[in-house]
Design an enzyme around this catalytic site. Structure first.
Site, short mmCIF file in Angstrom:
data_model
loop_
_atom_site.label_atom_id
_atom_site.label_comp_id
_atom_site.label_asym_id
_atom_site.label_seq_id
_atom_site.Cartn_x
_atom_site.Cartn_y
_atom_site.Cartn_z
N LYS A 101 -3.08 -0.52 2.45
CA LYS A 101 -1.94 0.26 2.95
C LYS A 101 -2.49 1.14 4.07
CE LYS A 101 1.21 3.92 2.41
NZ LYS A 101 1.79 5.02 1.67
N ALA A 189 7.84 6.52 1.08
CA ALA A 189 7.71 7.99 1.27
C ALA A 189 9.04 8.72 1.42
CB ALA A 189 6.84 8.30 2.48
N GLY A 190 9.03 9.91 0.87
CA GLY A 190 10.16 10.83 1.03
C GLY A 190 11.28 10.64 0.02
N ASN A 211 5.61 8.20 -4.78
CA ASN A 211 4.57 8.86 -5.57
C ASN A 211 5.03 10.23 -6.08
OD1 ASN A 211 0.98 9.21 -5.04
ND2 ASN A 211 2.23 10.26 -6.50
C1 LIG Z 1 1.25 7.01 -2.55
C2 LIG Z 1 1.34 6.81 -1.12
O1 LIG Z 1 0.94 5.81 -0.61
C3 LIG Z 1 1.96 7.89 -0.33
O2 LIG Z 1 1.27 8.02 0.86
C4 LIG Z 1 3.37 7.55 -0.13
O3 LIG Z 1 3.71 7.60 1.18
C5 LIG Z 1 4.28 8.25 -1.05
O4 LIG Z 1 5.11 9.23 -0.52
P1 LIG Z 1 5.93 10.20 -1.51
O5 LIG Z 1 4.90 11.01 -2.21
O6 LIG Z 1 6.82 11.00 -0.62
O7 LIG Z 1 6.69 9.34 -2.45
#
Ligand SMILES: CC(=O)[C@@H](O)[C@H](O)COP(=O)(O)O
Length: 263
Positions: A101, A189-190, A211
Site C-alpha cells: 500500500k 481513509a476518512g 482503521n
Molecule cells: C490503515 C491505513 O492504511 C491508513 O493509512 C488508512 O488510510 C486508514 O485511514 P482511517 O484511519 O481514516 O480509516
C-alpha cells in the site's frame, strides 16, 4: 454465496480491508480483526521497522494467519518517492509479500498524498515487480496515470486520514467509478461510521479500507462487526440497483379511477 473481488488475480472474499494501528491493546486488535472477517490487513512499515510497537505487529501477523488473511504493508509516513520505494523493498523482505500500500504524504495538515511523488514511486515499484495499491486523491487524471503506470488497484480517499468525515466528495468518487469502470477501486481513509462504508459500496466501489473508526471506537470489536455488516449491505444495495434520487415527489402508490365510494 460468495461475492469476491480480485486484486492481481487473487480472489478476496471480504470487501472490508482493515488497518492495525491505534488499538487500545493487541488482544482487542486480534478480536477486531476476527470480527471484521477481513482478508487483507494493513501494517505500517515505519512502526514495525522502528520497533517498540509493544507486540501489536506480532499480534497483527498472528491474527492474519488465524483467518487466512494477507498482509498489506504500507509506506505510511513517507514524504518522497525515494523513501517510499526503499521502505517497500524492506517490506518485501520482512513480510515476504510483493503487495504494497503506497502512501507518500504531500501535506502535513491534511496528510494529502503528493500526486507527483506517488506517481514516481508507483512507476518505480511496478518496474521492481511490486503489486502496487496507491492511496491517492480522487483526481481522475491522476488515477488514470496511476493505472497507466501499472497499479493493480486505486485507493482514493474518502476524507483525510483519521478525520472520520466520510465521503467528502461523492461526486468525484462517483465520477471515478463511472469513468474507470474496469479498475478495482477501494475507498481508503476518512470513514468514521458504518453508513460511510455503505455509501461507498452503494456507489459501486469494490471495497473499503479503514482503521481509525474501528481502533478508536469505545468497543472496537462491536464496531468491526458493524462495518462488516455495512459493507455487505452497501454491496447488496449496489447489486440490487439503488434507485436514482430525484428533485420531485412521485407517488409510490399510483391512483387511477375511483376505487371505493364510502357512503
Ligand atoms: C490503515 C491505513 O492504511 C491508513 O493509512 C488508512 O488510510 C486508514 O485511514 P482511517 O484511519 O481514516 O480509516
Amino acid at each position: 454465496m460468495t461475492d469476491s473481488f480480485e486484486i492481481a488475480g487473487v480472489p478476496l472474499a471480504s470487501r472490508f480491508l482493515l488497518g492495525t494501528a491505534g488499538y487500545p491493546n493487541p488482544q482487542l486488535l486480534a478480536e477486531a480483526v476476527k470480527a471484521s472477517q477481513t482478508q487483507l490487513l494493513t501494517v505500517g512499515l515505519k512502526r514495525s521497522a522502528q520497533g517498540g510497537d509493544n507486540g501489536f505487529v506480532a499480534m497483527a501477523l498472528a491474527a492474519a494467519r488465524a483467518q487466512g488473511a494477507r498482509l498489506l504493508p504500507n509506506t505510511a509516513g513517507c514524504r518522497s518517492a525515494a523513501e517510499a520505494v526503499q521502505l517497500a523493498c524492506m517490506a518485501r523482505e520482512l513480510y515476504d509479500t510483493a503487495w504494497i500500500k503506497l502512501e507518500v504524504t504531500g501535506d502535513e495538515h491534511t496528510l494529502q498524498p503528493d500526486p507527483f511523488e506517488l506517481l514516481a514511486a508507483a512507476s518505480e515499484l511496478v518496474k521492481l515487480g511490486f503489486t502496487v495499491l496507491p492511496y491517492c486523491t480522487d483526481d481522475l487524471v491522476l488515477c488514470r496515470r496511476l493505472l497507466d503506470a501499472g497499479c493493480a488497484v486505486l485507493m482514493p480517499w474518502g476524507a483525510p486520514i483519521g478525520s472520520g468525515q466520510g465521503l467528502l466528495n461523492p461526486w468525484a468518487l462517483r465520477t471515478l467509478r463511472e469513468r474507470l469502470p474496469e479498475a478495482v477501486l477501494i475507498v481508503d481513509a476518512g470513514l468514521g461510521a458504518p453508513s460511510h462504508a455503505a455509501q461507498a459500496m452503494e456507489l459501486g466501489y469494490d471495497a473499503v479500507l479503514l482503521n481509525s473508526a474501528v481502533a478508536q471506537a469505545r468497543d472496537p470489536v462491536r464496531m468491526a462487526h458493524a462495518f462488516r455488516d455495512a459493507v455487505r449491505a452497501g454491496r447488496q444495495a449496489y447489486l440490487a440497483g439503488v434507485m436514482p434520487a430525484q428533485d420531485f415527489a412521485v407517488p409510490s402508490t399510483p391512483v387511477s379511477g375511483h376505487a371505493f365510494v364510502l357512503s
